[in-house]
Design a protein around this motif. Structure first.
Motif, short mmCIF file in Angstrom:
data_model
loop_
_atom_site.label_atom_id
_atom_site.label_comp_id
_atom_site.label_asym_id
_atom_site.label_seq_id
_atom_site.Cartn_x
_atom_site.Cartn_y
_atom_site.Cartn_z
N GLN A 140 6.06 3.80 -3.81
CA GLN A 140 6.36 5.16 -3.35
C GLN A 140 5.17 5.74 -2.60
O GLN A 140 4.03 5.35 -2.86
CB GLN A 140 6.70 6.05 -4.57
CG GLN A 140 7.89 5.56 -5.39
CD GLN A 140 9.21 5.64 -4.64
OE1 GLN A 140 9.50 6.63 -3.99
NE2 GLN A 140 10.00 4.58 -4.74
N ALA A 145 6.06 11.19 -6.25
CA ALA A 145 7.36 10.60 -5.88
C ALA A 145 7.75 9.50 -6.86
O ALA A 145 8.92 9.38 -7.25
CB ALA A 145 7.29 10.04 -4.45
N LEU A 146 6.77 8.71 -7.30
CA LEU A 146 7.04 7.64 -8.26
C LEU A 146 7.51 8.22 -9.60
O LEU A 146 8.50 7.77 -10.17
CB LEU A 146 5.79 6.78 -8.46
CG LEU A 146 5.92 5.64 -9.49
CD1 LEU A 146 6.98 4.64 -9.07
CD2 LEU A 146 4.58 4.93 -9.69
#
Ligand code: OSB
Ligand code: MG
Length: 368
Positions: A140, A145-146
Motif C-alpha cells: 500500500q 492505507a494498509l
C-alpha cells in the motif's frame, strides 16, 4: 471422454483495486478462458492463470496461447481418455509450461465430472463442505492505507491476513500491524525479494508471531531456503519454487519450508495438485491454496481443490466481489463470515455467465 474441439477466449477484466507486489502493479486481469467440447457435446471450462508479463513465473498469456495452440490442444484432440489424470501423463513429454497445461487439464476435469455426474470437489477427494478464506493485501502507498485495508478485511470476516513485503517495507510494516492487531492470524509474502544476506533482517520478523513467511528467497531456489529455515523460527512457505510433486519432495527432504502454497496453474493442473495434497497429508505438511487473481472458473477450481482435507490453512481464495464488479460465473463465488461453501452439485458448481463474459472478450479462436 474424447476431446472434439476447443475454443480459446482471450479475456480482459478490469479489477476493483490495484494489486502491488515487490515486482509491480496490476489493475486488470488478462487471461485465456478454455472452452473444451467433448465428442458427446459436454462442455468444460478451464482458466489459464498466467499474467501478461513473466514476473511471477516464466509463463505469459502469449506463451500459454502458443503452447496450447501448437502443442497441447493438438495432443489432446481425438484422444480417448478414461480419466483426467491421463492428461498430465500425456503432457509429460512437454517440459514445464505448467499454467498452459493446467488450463486445458482443468477443462477436461470439468467434462469428466459432468459425464460421471459428480462434483469436482468429490472427484478430487474433497471432504470439506465449506473452506476458510484468507485475503492477500498488496503493498500500500502508506501505513494508514494498509491499516485501513486490514480493518476492512477483518470486518468482512477474513480468517487470515496476508500482506506483501519487500526490502524497505518489511519489519517496520509488520511492527505497525502488530501494534494495532497483536493476535490476528498474519503472514507476509515476499515474492522472492530477499537473499541470504538479509538473514539478520528476516530474523527480526521472528518476534511477531507470523503464521509463515512466503517465498522470501529466489523464485528458483530450494537449497538456500533450507539454510534460511534453520535460522528462522517463523515457518517458511514456498510458492514460486514449487512446480511439481518432485519439487515438494525436495523441499521437504531438505527442510526448505514447513508449509506449501499449492497453485493449480503453477504445478500443471488438478491431478498434480491433488498428488501434492496426498503426499503432504501423508507427511504431515500443512498446505493451502494460493491465488492468481482468478476470474470465476479458476476460482471455482480453487474452491473445489481446497475442500481436500489437508488444506488446513486459509487460502488466497477470496470471493468474486473482492476482485470483480461482476464475475463471469453465476452464482458468484461468495464469502460469508470468512468461509466459502463448497458446491456439491455436478461439475464445478457454477455456470459460465455468457452475458458478462461477452463484455470482456477480446477475441476467440477455434481449434478442431
Ligand atoms: O505470490 O501468491 C502470490 C497474486 C498474483 C501473483 C502472485 C501472488 C498473488 C497473491 C494472491 O498474493 C492474490 C489473490 O489471488 O488473491
Ligand atoms: Mg506468493
Amino acid at each position: 471422454m474424447k476431446l472434439q474441439s476447443v475454443r480459446i477466449h482471450h479475456v480482459k477484466m478490469p479489477m476493483k483495486f490495484t494489486f502491488t507486489t515487490s515486482f509491480g502493479s496490476m489493475n486488470e486481469k488478462e487471461f485465456l478462458l478454455i472452452e473444451a467440447t467433448d465428442e458427446d457435446g459436454t462442455v468444460g471450462y478451464g482458466e489459464c492463470v498466467a499474467f501478461v508479463a513473466p514476473w511471477y513465473t516464466e509463463e505469459t498469456v502469449k506463451t500459454c496461447w502458443h503452447m496450447l495452440e501448437d502443442f497441447l490442444i493438438p495432443m489432446l484432440i481425438g484422444k480417448t481418455l478414461q480419466h483426467p489424470d491421463e492428461v498430465s501423463e500425456l503432457f509429460s513429454s512437454i517440459r514445464m509450461n505448467n499454467m498452459a497445461k493446467a488450463a486445458i487439464e482443468g477443462a477436461m476435469w470439468d467434462i469428466y465430472c459432468q459425464q460421471t455426474k459428480q462434483s469436482l470437489s468429490h472427484a478430487l477427494g474433497g471432504t470439506r463442505t465449506a473452506i476458510d478464506v484468507g485475503i492477500a493485501i498488496g503493498l500500500q502507498p502508506t501505513k494508514e492505507a494498509l491499516l485501513t485495508a486490514i480493518a476492512q478485511a477483518l470486518a468482512k470476516g477474513y480468517a487470515r491476513i496476508k500482506v506483501k513485503i519487500k526490502p524497505g517495507a518489511d519489519v517496520d510494516i509488520i511492527h505497525t500491524i502488530r501494534e494495532v492487531y497483536p493476535d490476528i492470524p498474519l503472514m507476509a509474502d515476499a515474492n522472492a525479494a530477499y537473499t541470504l544476506e538479509d538473514t539478520a533482517l528476516l530474523q527480526q520478523l521472528d518476534r511477531y508471531n507470523l503464521l509463515m513467511i512466503e517465498q522470501p528467497l529466489a523464485y528458483d531456489d530450494i537449497v538456500e531456503h533450507a539454510t534460511l529455515q534453520r535460522a528462522l523460527s517463523t515457518p517458511i512457505c514456498l510458492d514460486e519454487s514449487i512446480h511439481s510433486l518432485a519439487d515438494v519432495k525436495r523441499a521437504i527432504s531438505l527442510g526448505s519450508c514447513k508449509i506449501i502454497n499449492v497453485k493449480i496453474g503453477r504445478v500443471g493442473g488438478l491431478t498434480e495438485a491433488r498428488n501434492i495434497h496426498d503426499y503432504c497429508a501423508m507427511h504431515n505438511v500443512a498446505i493451502w491454496c494460493g491465488g492468481m487473481l482468478e476470474a470465476g472458473i479458476g476460482r471455482a477450481h480453487n474452491v473445489a481443490l481446497t475442500s481436500l482435507p489437508q488444506f488446513t490453512l486459509p487460502g488466497d481464495t477470496s470471493g468474486s466481489s473482492h476482485y470483480w464488479q461482476e464475475d463471469i460465473i453465476s452464482p458468484q463465488v461468495e464469502m460469508i463470515d470468512g468461509q466459502i461453501k463448497v458446491p456439491q452439485t455436478v461439475g464445478i458448481g457454477y455456470e459460465l455467465n455468457d452475458k458478462v463474459l461477452q463484455k470482456y472478450i477480446v477475441s476467440t479462436r477455434n481449434y478442431t
